[in-house]
Scaffold this motif. Structure first.
Motif, mmCIF file in Angstrom:
data_model
loop_
_atom_site.group_PDB
_atom_site.id
_atom_site.type_symbol
_atom_site.label_atom_id
_atom_site.label_comp_id
_atom_site.label_asym_id
_atom_site.label_seq_id
_atom_site.Cartn_x
_atom_site.Cartn_y
_atom_site.Cartn_z
ATOM 1 N N ARG A 1 50.149 45.546 41.127
ATOM 2 C CA ARG A 1 50.892 46.808 41.236
ATOM 3 C C ARG A 1 50.493 47.780 40.138
ATOM 4 N NH1 ARG A 1 55.440 44.708 41.988
ATOM 5 N NH2 ARG A 1 56.324 44.726 39.889
ATOM 6 N N ALA B 1 47.122 49.124 41.079
ATOM 7 C CA ALA B 1 47.221 50.043 42.205
ATOM 8 C C ALA B 1 47.803 51.388 41.781
ATOM 9 C CB ALA B 1 48.070 49.422 43.315
ATOM 10 N N ASP B 2 48.755 51.365 40.879
ATOM 11 C CA ASP B 2 49.400 52.608 40.440
ATOM 12 C C ASP B 2 48.446 53.522 39.676
ATOM 13 O OD1 ASP B 2 51.783 51.893 41.607
ATOM 14 O OD2 ASP B 2 52.727 51.196 39.745
ATOM 15 N N TYR C 1 51.836 44.355 46.998
ATOM 16 C CA TYR C 1 52.196 45.353 45.984
ATOM 17 C C TYR C 1 53.566 45.036 45.390
ATOM 18 C CZ TYR C 1 53.181 49.918 43.892
ATOM 19 O OH TYR C 1 53.505 50.929 43.015
ATOM 20 N N LYS C 2 54.509 44.647 46.229
ATOM 21 C CA LYS C 2 55.865 44.348 45.760
ATOM 22 C C LYS C 2 55.926 43.040 44.987
ATOM 23 C CE LYS C 2 58.050 46.825 49.593
ATOM 24 N NZ LYS C 2 58.810 46.674 50.866
ATOM 25 N N TYR D 1 49.314 44.584 52.442
ATOM 26 C CA TYR D 1 49.172 45.315 51.173
ATOM 27 C C TYR D 1 50.538 45.630 50.589
ATOM 28 C CZ TYR D 1 48.886 49.429 48.179
ATOM 29 O OH TYR D 1 49.047 50.319 47.146
ATOM 30 N N ASP D 2 51.442 46.119 51.411
ATOM 31 C CA ASP D 2 52.775 46.475 50.929
ATOM 32 C C ASP D 2 53.485 45.260 50.332
ATOM 33 O OD1 ASP D 2 52.415 49.087 51.778
ATOM 34 O OD2 ASP D 2 53.300 48.714 53.751
ATOM 35 N N ASP E 1 53.324 41.257 43.300
ATOM 36 C CA ASP E 1 52.421 40.970 42.172
ATOM 37 C C ASP E 1 52.419 42.134 41.194
ATOM 38 O OD1 ASP E 1 50.299 40.546 40.444
ATOM 39 O OD2 ASP E 1 49.038 39.612 41.955
ATOM 40 N N PRO E 2 53.044 41.989 40.018
ATOM 41 C CA PRO E 2 53.113 43.116 39.066
ATOM 42 C C PRO E 2 51.762 43.515 38.485
ATOM 43 C CG PRO E 2 54.029 41.104 38.103
ATOM 44 C CD PRO E 2 53.792 40.823 39.544
#
Length: 556
Positions: A317, A320-321, A310-311, A306-307, A313-314
């Motif tokens: 991300r 997720a945000d 997240y970094k 996941y981490d 794929d904008p």
């Protein structure tokens, strides 16, 4: 989660059989519409602007995949292929035909659902925090208490014909996501200094034509006293509540006219009479209910994937945000599925989308779904390692919009597109606002901002507690939209302040844009939210932006 007992099953089946006979009598003319009206309302069936509408109860917003699939089946078989999730954590079907309603109710009963007490002057669907049982800031899962209240209030002989409808909400968290201060009774689970669990009891909240924030009548009520105390509140209201004027019949008016001190005295006196009558049976039942709400067996697995995703794929991300919330288990997240794709009807989901959400809950979410009062769907328990797969599936189904809590995540009532009570349109306004700020590519820069829209004074869109609230009214046959600012439905609840004269339909979106641009110009950096800025600046700067030529318009 709770499953129907044999008693629940028998009760609901009996009600379906009874109402089926009543429908037959209405169709053959044995019952007039006036005679049929109270009977259908007892079973959640309304006659709206264009057709019947069936409102189905989703107690405290909790569903399992089988139930969600059945709602999809109903939408596709007897409606127009979609359902509308409401601010009461229910679902409405807007186009059922009267001869089909018994079949719909039977299909609901097959999966432990019904439409009882979704209408009428009774205790309505008990609502709760849509993150219940998962939220990191939670003291205790409030749903067992909501279920206890549901069972106690269903068909309660004393409270089926109250002066007016009665709404109860329960939260178990520090942050109020259930708007408890705008309910007839709001309950907050908390711990006292001795570590004992109890409730803060708030009475007399409500919106509509006379919006009021509820008052605390008990700072700490022990768990053992929940039912007798709530019954005492309802008993006092049932005695004092006005029946001569439906606009003054809610408990908020009773409290205002009687006074908090006297109402509290009467509640406490009635509570003293009722408390000995319960004898502990309610606590035995509560223990059984709590066992049904045991947490799922959480998976212990790495979250490195996941981490990395997240970094890398904008798009993921951004989703997720906005659409993820902190879970009590650090390996998990709470997923909010937005039903607010830009340009779509807020709260609507197609049958195919419902089935997909059911599949995702079954595959990745420990078979739990929640409906929020903000008209979105939640997967409360998702391992972070599964989030990329969930996001990809949602995007493919048109459910991957990254906007939860942002300006396009608008609460809107059905308005004049469906509702016989509405005086203005709500849905098109919400759609146009969302599309405008999507065109401007501003909503992520704006940050958290809650817009709520109602198509009449009844305030089903909760506009009074929107950071920006919009109320549609009829002014001599023309739609006119009033704006309120600074409302808040959280633990710091407050009713918004009316900004000034209303706006015509074609003026309302530019007016909202002016408010937002004034905020962006005057905020103290991106970290200051709209509500924080409003509380710092007051109405003045926003009123100047709304009415640049102040004094040239007459008050609406």
């Amino acid at each position: 989660m709770y499953s129907y007992s044999e008693f629940d099953e028998a009760f609901v089946r009996a009600r379906v059989a009874q109402f089926s006979q009543q429908v037959e009598r209405r169709i053959d003319g044995s019952l007039t519409e006036d005679e049929f009206r109270p009977l259908r309302l007892m079973n959640g069936l309304y006659l709206q602007l264009h057709a019947y509408m069936l409102r189905v109860a989703i107690p405290y917003g909790t569903l399992n995949p089988r139930q969600m699939r059945q709602l999809a089946h109903i939408a596709q078989t007897w409606d127009k292929g979609y359902g509308h999730f409401t601010t009461r954590q229910n679902i409405q079907f807007n186009w059922p035909k009267l001869p089909d309603v018994p079949a719909i109710l039977t299909a609901l009963a097959d999966v432990g659902m019904h439409a009882i007490q979704t209408s009428g002057n009774c205790v309505r669907n008990v609502t709760s925090d849509h993150f219940a049982g998962a939220a990191a800031d939670e003291v205790e899962d409030p749903r067992p208490y909501a279920e206890l209240l549901r069972q106690w209030s269903t068909d309660h002989p004393e409270f089926q014909f109250l002066p007016r409808k009665f709404k109860i909400a329960v939260t178990g968290a520090e942050h109020d996501r259930a708007v408890i201060k705008a309910h007839d009774i709001g309950l907050r689970v908390l711990k006292n200094e001795q570590g004992e669990t109890g409730f803060e009891v708030i009475v007399g909240g409500g919106l509509g034509r006379t919006p009021m924030i509820g008052m605390t009548v008990r700072e700490f009520l022990p768990v053992n006293d929940l039912l007798p105390y709530v019954e005492a509140v309802l008993s006092v209201y049932n005695t004092l509540g006005r029946r001569d004027n439906k606009y003054k019949a809610r408990i908020k008016i009773t409290l205002h006219e009687t006074g908090k001190e006297e109402i509290t005295r009467l509640i406490e006196a009635r509570f003293a009479e009722l408390r000995p009558l319960f004898g502990g049976a309610d606590q035995n039942l509560l223990a059984e209910i709590k066992a049904a709400f045991a947490p799922p067996a959480f998976r212990n697995a790495p979250v490195d994937a996941y981490d990395a995703f997240y970094k890398a794929d904008p798009v993921f991300r951004a989703w997720a945000d906005t659409n993820l919330a902190q879970h009590r288990n650090d390996q998990y997240a709470i997923v909010t599925i937005s039903l607010k794709k830009h340009g779509e009807t807020p709260g609507d989901a197609t049958a195919d989308q419902m089935r997909l959400m059911a599949d995702l809950a079954e595959q990745y979410g420990h078979s739990e779904l929640r409906i929020s009062h903000e008209q979105n769907v939640i997967l409360p328990h998702v391992h972070k390692g599964d989030l990329p797969a969930i996001h990809a599936a949602l995007v493919k189904a048109g459910l991957g919009t990254a906007n939860v809590g942002l300006i396009s995540d608008i609460i809107a009532c059905p308005g004049m597109d469906y509702c016989a009570l509405a005086t203005a349109r709500s849905i098109p306004v919400a759609q146009e606002i969302a599309m405008r700020f999507e065109e401007l590519k501003l909503e992520h820069d704006i940050g958290p901002l809650k817009i709520k829209i109602s198509g009449c004074i009844n305030a089903c869109g909760h506009h009074h507690v929107g950071h920006i609230g919009i109320l549609g009214l009829d002014r001599a046959g023309v739609e006119n939209y009033q704006i309120t600012l600074g409302g808040d439905g959280s633990e710091t609840a407050v009713v918004g302040e009316r900004a000034g004269p209303g706006f015509a339909y074609d003026e309302i979106v530019p007016a909202i844009e002016r408010i937002v641009r004034a905020y962006l110009e005057q905020r103290e950096g991106p970290q200051e939210t709209f509500l924080q800025a409003y509380r710092r600046l007051g109405l003045g700067p926003f009123k100047e932006a709304l009415y640049p030529a102040e004094g040239t318009k007459d008050a609406a």
